[in-house]
Design a protein around this motif. Structure first.
Motif, PDB file in Angstrom:
ATOM      1  N   GLY A 114       0.940  -1.110   0.118  1.00 56.36           N
ATOM      2  CA  GLY A 114      -0.019  -0.227   0.587  1.00 56.36           C
ATOM      3  C   GLY A 114       1.274   1.237  -0.484  1.00 56.36           C
ATOM      4  O   GLY A 114       2.048   1.655   0.706  1.00 56.36           O
ATOM      5  N   THR A 115       0.424   2.381  -0.974  1.00 58.30           N
ATOM      6  CA  THR A 115       0.850   3.797  -0.784  1.00 58.30           C
ATOM      7  C   THR A 115      -0.078   4.036  -0.415  1.00 58.30           C
ATOM      8  O   THR A 115      -1.336   5.021  -1.095  1.00 58.30           O
ATOM      9  CB  THR A 115       1.529   3.733  -2.039  1.00 58.30           C
ATOM     10  OG1 THR A 115       2.499   4.936  -1.992  1.00 58.30           O
ATOM     11  CG2 THR A 115       0.599   4.351  -3.333  1.00 58.30           C
ATOM     12  N   GLN A 116      -0.092   5.201   0.456  1.00 59.22           N
ATOM     13  CA  GLN A 116      -0.545   6.949   0.719  1.00 59.22           C
ATOM     14  C   GLN A 116      -1.380   7.713   0.307  1.00 59.22           C
ATOM     15  O   GLN A 116      -0.099   8.174  -0.738  1.00 59.22           O
ATOM     16  CB  GLN A 116      -0.179   7.511   2.083  1.00 59.22           C
ATOM     17  CG  GLN A 116      -0.881   8.196   2.753  1.00 59.22           C
ATOM     18  CD  GLN A 116      -3.236   7.967   3.152  1.00 59.22           C
ATOM     19  OE1 GLN A 116      -3.110   7.140   4.063  1.00 59.22           O
ATOM     20  NE2 GLN A 116      -4.007   8.391   3.013  1.00 59.22           N
ATOM     21  N   VAL A 117      -2.113   7.894  -0.995  1.00 64.85           N
ATOM     22  CA  VAL A 117      -2.542   9.536  -1.210  1.00 64.85           C
ATOM     23  C   VAL A 117      -3.320   9.632  -1.168  1.00 64.85           C
ATOM     24  O   VAL A 117      -4.413   9.377   0.021  1.00 64.85           O
ATOM     25  CB  VAL A 117      -3.401   8.571  -2.641  1.00 64.85           C
ATOM     26  CG1 VAL A 117      -3.811  10.492  -3.593  1.00 64.85           C
ATOM     27  CG2 VAL A 117      -2.103   7.625  -3.738  1.00 64.85           C
ATOM     28  N   THR A 118      -2.697  10.908  -0.057  1.00 68.34           N
ATOM     29  CA  THR A 118      -3.542  12.894  -0.050  1.00 68.34           C
ATOM     30  C   THR A 118      -3.851  13.076  -0.903  1.00 68.34           C
ATOM     31  O   THR A 118      -3.313  13.535  -1.148  1.00 68.34           O
ATOM     32  CB  THR A 118      -3.401  12.785   1.675  1.00 68.34           C
ATOM     33  OG1 THR A 118      -3.331  11.955   2.183  1.00 68.34           O
ATOM     34  CG2 THR A 118      -3.950  13.542   2.484  1.00 68.34           C
ATOM     35  N   VAL A 119      -5.243  13.887  -0.580  1.00 69.96           N
ATOM     36  CA  VAL A 119      -5.561  15.147  -1.807  1.00 69.96           C
ATOM     37  C   VAL A 119      -5.984  15.765  -0.888  1.00 69.96           C
ATOM     38  O   VAL A 119      -7.340  15.672  -0.207  1.00 69.96           O
ATOM     39  CB  VAL A 119      -6.813  14.286  -2.968  1.00 69.96           C
ATOM     40  CG1 VAL A 119      -6.366  15.517  -3.646  1.00 69.96           C
ATOM     41  CG2 VAL A 119      -5.810  13.666  -3.523  1.00 69.96           C
ATOM     42  N   SER A 120      -5.035  16.748  -1.074  1.00 64.50           N
ATOM     43  CA  SER A 120      -5.926  18.153   0.527  1.00 64.50           C
ATOM     44  C   SER A 120      -5.223  19.838   0.059  1.00 64.50           C
ATOM     45  O   SER A 120      -4.434  19.390   0.108  1.00 64.50           O
ATOM     46  CB  SER A 120      -5.554  17.818   1.841  1.00 64.50           C
ATOM     47  OG  SER A 120      -5.829  19.039   2.693  1.00 64.50           O
ATOM     48  N   SER A 121      -6.242  20.516  -0.085  1.00 63.02           N
ATOM     49  CA  SER A 121      -5.835  21.621  -0.369  1.00 63.02           C
ATOM     50  C   SER A 121      -5.394  22.375   1.218  1.00 63.02           C
ATOM     51  O   SER A 121      -4.732  23.582   1.107  1.00 63.02           O
ATOM     52  CB  SER A 121      -7.312  22.491  -0.639  1.00 63.02           C
ATOM     53  OG  SER A 121      -8.147  22.657   0.544  1.00 63.02           O
TER      54      SER A 121
END
Length: 121
Positions: A114-121
């Protein structure tokens, strides 16, 4: 087969990211490959899959038109190109391998870390 996912990170909405999954062990082209994701409190869900030869692919409705799965059998690697990312794409992304031609999550016998993807402003 052993799988190693990479390429995750923190990005802003609308950005792009490419995940990679490198495989070692038995012939990579023998496996149907898939990407799945899991966010806190939710079940692991299907994102995309690609056939052994790379001709056929499937996508979850939520990512269709934004994500592209591809593979390079010479490099034993499967990719997930993610464009127009949204906050709801935030999750841990997993690559998986299956010897079956078809099937859902339970048909995948081998999983990466697993690899973390974070989408945030």
């Amino acid at each position: 087969v052993q799988l190693q996912a990479s390429g995750g990170g923190l990005v802003q909405p609308g950005d792009s990211l490419r995940l990679s999954c490198a495989a070692s062990g038995r012939a990579f082209s023998s496996y149907r490959m898939g990407w799945f994701r899991q966010s806190p409190g939710k079940e692991r869900e299907f994102v995309a899959a690609i056939s052994r030869g790379g001709v056929g692919s499937q996508y979850a409705d939520s990512v269709k038109g934004r994500f592209t799965i591809s593979r390079d059998n010479a490099k034993n690697t499967v990719y997930l190109q993610m464009n127009s990312l949204k906050p709801e794409d935030t999750a841990v992304y997993y690559c998986a391998a299956s010897v079956s031609l078809y099937g859902g999550l339970s048909s995948y016998e081998f999983w990466g870390q697993g690899t973390q993807v974070t989408v945030s402003s």
